[in-house]
Design an enzyme around this catalytic site. Structure first.
Site, short mmCIF file in Angstrom:
data_model
loop_
_atom_site.label_atom_id
_atom_site.label_comp_id
_atom_site.label_asym_id
_atom_site.label_seq_id
_atom_site.Cartn_x
_atom_site.Cartn_y
_atom_site.Cartn_z
N ARG A 142 23.98 10.61 -54.50
CA ARG A 142 24.77 9.59 -55.15
C ARG A 142 23.97 8.39 -55.30
O ARG A 142 24.61 7.38 -55.95
CB ARG A 142 25.94 9.40 -54.13
CG ARG A 142 26.73 10.72 -54.02
CD ARG A 142 28.02 10.23 -53.24
NE ARG A 142 28.83 11.61 -53.76
CZ ARG A 142 30.03 11.11 -54.45
NH1 ARG A 142 30.05 10.15 -55.10
NH2 ARG A 142 30.80 12.32 -55.10
N LYS A 198 14.45 13.60 -65.61
CA LYS A 198 15.33 12.47 -65.51
C LYS A 198 14.35 11.31 -65.29
O LYS A 198 14.79 10.08 -65.84
CB LYS A 198 16.13 12.59 -64.23
CG LYS A 198 17.22 11.44 -64.02
CD LYS A 198 18.19 11.51 -65.07
CE LYS A 198 19.36 10.17 -65.08
NZ LYS A 198 19.98 10.23 -66.59
N ASN A 218 32.99 2.53 -47.51
CA ASN A 218 32.62 2.68 -48.94
C ASN A 218 33.81 1.73 -49.48
O ASN A 218 34.89 1.75 -49.01
CB ASN A 218 32.99 4.05 -49.42
CG ASN A 218 31.95 5.05 -48.73
OD1 ASN A 218 30.95 4.62 -48.39
ND2 ASN A 218 32.00 6.22 -49.38
N GLY A 219 33.17 1.00 -50.55
CA GLY A 219 34.39 0.19 -51.26
C GLY A 219 34.17 -1.17 -51.25
O GLY A 219 32.70 -1.66 -51.11
N TRP A 273 24.80 2.09 -51.07
CA TRP A 273 24.36 1.48 -52.53
C TRP A 273 25.10 -0.07 -52.59
O TRP A 273 25.95 -0.30 -52.89
CB TRP A 273 25.08 2.32 -53.58
CG TRP A 273 24.80 2.05 -55.02
CD1 TRP A 273 25.54 0.97 -55.67
CD2 TRP A 273 24.06 2.58 -55.77
NE1 TRP A 273 25.02 1.02 -57.10
CE2 TRP A 273 23.87 1.85 -56.97
CE3 TRP A 273 22.83 3.28 -55.74
CZ2 TRP A 273 23.16 1.94 -58.35
CZ3 TRP A 273 21.99 3.79 -56.92
CH2 TRP A 273 22.21 2.98 -57.87
C1 AGP Z 1 17.92 9.87 -72.28
O1 AGP Z 1 19.12 10.61 -72.51
C2 AGP Z 1 16.76 10.28 -71.89
N1 AGP Z 1 16.79 11.42 -71.18
C3 AGP Z 1 15.59 9.50 -71.90
O2 AGP Z 1 15.34 9.10 -73.27
C4 AGP Z 1 15.67 8.39 -71.16
O3 AGP Z 1 16.65 7.24 -71.76
C5 AGP Z 1 14.17 7.54 -71.12
O4 AGP Z 1 13.26 8.71 -70.63
C6 AGP Z 1 14.05 6.29 -70.41
O5 AGP Z 1 14.57 6.51 -69.15
P1 AGP Z 1 14.80 5.18 -68.09
O6 AGP Z 1 16.01 4.52 -68.84
O7 AGP Z 1 14.83 5.86 -66.86
O8 AGP Z 1 13.56 4.10 -68.20
#
Ligand code: AGP
Length: 610
Positions: A28, A605, A99-100, A75
């Protein structure tokens, strides 16, 4: 966003139940974590800033023989991420995780300070422990003190409280934030989210708003806020933990699309003055920013598309010359930056190598820098002179959705802020723009209703091999973003173009095998022009998905064409609305194709390599 766990019992080690529970809530997002347990008649708190591993390193050094404890991953909302601001918060024998948001935190804090209370943290949570302690000193029982405290508190919360003077119980309560209890013989578990405690028991009790639960090793009692006893039955949960983390959605991406009204609302919350006439960015030094005459934005992927929308906003509202450049290009191009330039690095993760490198390169020229990120302690946040955090919450799906909309809304607020600082808009104009922003979450919420309609529509489109997305003006970046979303999760080839550019080449691609998605909100300048582009495509046999807020009839739509009706919204905020159908379209097409939506092939990601 934050996570809560609690345990009372003798069957297991409190330390490992708390730590393992926090670990299961880690996805999270968090910037610090802590636990509290009672040993004898003493509440011992152990906290750490940063990764859970930091807390674990401390826990590994100690033996804990307590049968009762609470834990939290934080967070940050009120008060920066730090060990001091991490939960649990203690006042005397009382320790609290929360939380909140306590909305009337300032008033309560002032009231308590006038009565002699001394605060040590910057958090809103500390007023909870202070208030409970105040009522206990005033002669109330532990239970009555907790009830009296939440009688005064406004806002949303899920809370667990320990009292070293009554070491056999945890008191828990909630309003608008989830809190669940799992039970076994002789032990009880408490958590903000089921996955944290599901491995121990699938007998789950869901607390209702304003419930107070008193948890002891082999008993549990529930009260309402008038201290009347209430009954809460357990339910057997047969979900697998991964499914629950997704709150019942099949994929994180779909969950995150649906979280956008909340994410946008959280991002604007607290950033407008009460009279809606100014934008508040506490981190900014107005004197340093007022002379900025040129902005260079650098970002990658979806963050780059949000930045392109930002350029429209900055130029239109604050009249600052703005350029946007892909971070991977920016670094090596030797950009010309002068002392009145502001470089903005935009990144969901705040860790993207291309973007952070571009930022470091810009810093060499001595310019001022601003980071817009969704992760508070990220590299880009640390390296930038100023930071604006988006409050999207953890984004797990590789395809960015809610981070994008929150970045767009940050650019909108920044444009108003700079417009006021530079005196190119007055407070009256700012107020109108701010009111539109305040209303936009509800409009996003309405557009989420398109989910089923687009799921149905995707049946007719998922087998095409190529797509074109067209938009103009502030919605041209949505055409780019729609195409990127489709590419990354469905592996279908898609291109986004500025609609006016079609006749300069891409129109040669149009035939009956080329669906064209129009992003066409009903605005004064572009809508009519898009209708002309529509005719050009139709004349060449293209199949059309027309996304529009115009309620006018579209005789030209042919049999295979489809219209997606979106709600109306101000032109400058319209990308927040047009983004929703393109996200759904990509999602439902990919879902029909059976791809790995949350972790598409070849993608990560966070891209930490150049
Ligand atoms: C978007 O759907 C992506 N997987 C990818 O383009 C991403 O936006 C890009 O790698 C930048 O990542 P960031 O925003 O964490 O810097």
């Amino acid at each position: 966003m934050c996570g809560i766990v609690g345990y009372v019992g003798l069957a297991r080690k409190t330390k490992s139940v708390l730590y393992e529970g926090l670990k299961r809530l880690e996805y999270r997002g968090y910037d610090s974590a802590g636990i509290c347990y009672i040993d004898g008649n003493k509440n011992t708190v152990i906290k750490s800033e940063g990764k859970l591993e930091n807390l674990n390193a401390k826990l590994n050094k100690i033996e804990i023989n307590s049968p009762i404890g609470i834990g939290h991953t934080r967070w940050a909302t009120h008060g920066k991420p730090s060990e001091l601001n991490a939960h649990p918060h203690s006042t005397g024998p009382i320790s609290v995780v929360h939380n909140g948001i306590v909305e009337n935190f300032y008033e309560l804090k002032n009231e308590l300070e006038q009565k002699g209370a001394k605060f040590y943290s910057d958090t809103d949570t500390e007023v909870i422990s202070q208030l409970i302690f105040y009522f206990i000193n005033d002669g109330k029982s532990f239970e009555d003190s907790v009830i009296a405290t939440f009688d005064k508190i406004q806002g949303s919360y899920a809370v667990a409280v320990l009292n070293a003077d009554e070491p056999d119980k945890i008191i828990a309560t909630r309003r608008f934030s989830p809190l669940v209890i799992a039970k076994n013989d002789d032990e009880l578990f408490l958590a903000s989210d089921i996955p944290a405690i599901l491995p121990y028991s699938n007998e789950i009790i869901f607390l209702e708003d304003n419930d107070f639960a008193v948890l002891k090793k082999n008993s549990i009692e529930f009260y309402d806020n008038k201290k009347n006893k209430v009954e809460r039955k357990s339910k057997k949960i047969n979900w697998d933990p991964v499914m629950i983390e997704k709150a019942g959605y099949r994929h994180y991406m779909l969950k995150e699309i649906h979280e956008q009204p909340r994410a946008v609302f959280d991002t604007i919350r607290g950033r407008f003055s009460d009279d809606f006439e100014t934008v508040i960015f506490n981190d900014f030094d107005e004197n340093l920013i007022k002379d900025v005459s040129r902005i260079s934005i650098t970002a990658c992927g979806t963050s780059y598309h949000a930045s392109l929308i930002g350029k429209y906003m900055l130029e239109s509202i604050s009249r600052i010359n703005t350029q946007v450049e892909l971070a991977s290009e920016f670094k090596y191009r030797e950009p010309v930056l002068d002392s009145n330039s502001l470089v903005i690095a935009v990144s969901q993760s705040g860790e993207t190598a291309d973007t952070s490198e571009a930022l470091l390169e810009a810093k060499k020229s001595g310019v001022k820098t601003l980071g817009i990120t969704n992760v508070e302690l990220s590299k880009i946040s640390r390296e930038s002179d100023f930071v604006i955090n988006t409050k999207a919450g953890p984004e797990i799906g590789v395809a960015s959705t809610k981070a994008f909309t929150t970045q767009v809304v940050v650019f909108y607020m920044l444009s108003i802020y700079l417009g006021l600082v530079r005196k190119v808009i007055d407070k009256k104009a700012a107020k109108k723009l701010i009111k539109d922003a305040v209303a936009v979450s509800k409009i996003i919420q309405k557009s989420l209703k398109l989910d089923d309609e687009i799921k149905e529509l995707s049946k007719d489109f998922y087998s095409y091999k190529n797509f074109i997305y067209l938009g103009r003006g502030i919605n041209y970046p949505i055409a780019l973003e729609g195409a990127l979303k489709l590419k990354e999760i469905s592996y279908i080839h898609a291109e986004g173009y500025a609609a006016g550019e079609m006749k300069h080449g891409p129109i040669a691609l149009i035939d009956e095998n080329m669906p064209v998605v129009f992003i066409a909100p009903d605005d004064e300048i572009y809508y009519k022009k898009l209708l002309a582009n529509f005719e050009e495509i139709k004349a060449r046999g293209g199949r059309i998905i027309f996304i529009t807020s115009s309620s006018g009839s579209l005789e030209i739509l042919g049999e295979g064409d489809r219209k997606i009706q979106i709600p109306k919204c101000s032109n400058l905020l319209s990308p927040l609305i047009t983004a929703i159908p393109v996200q759904f379209l990509a999602y439902h097409i990919a879902n029909r194709l059976g791809t790995d939506i949350d972790q598409p092939r070849n993608l990560a990601k966070v891209v930490t390599v150049e």
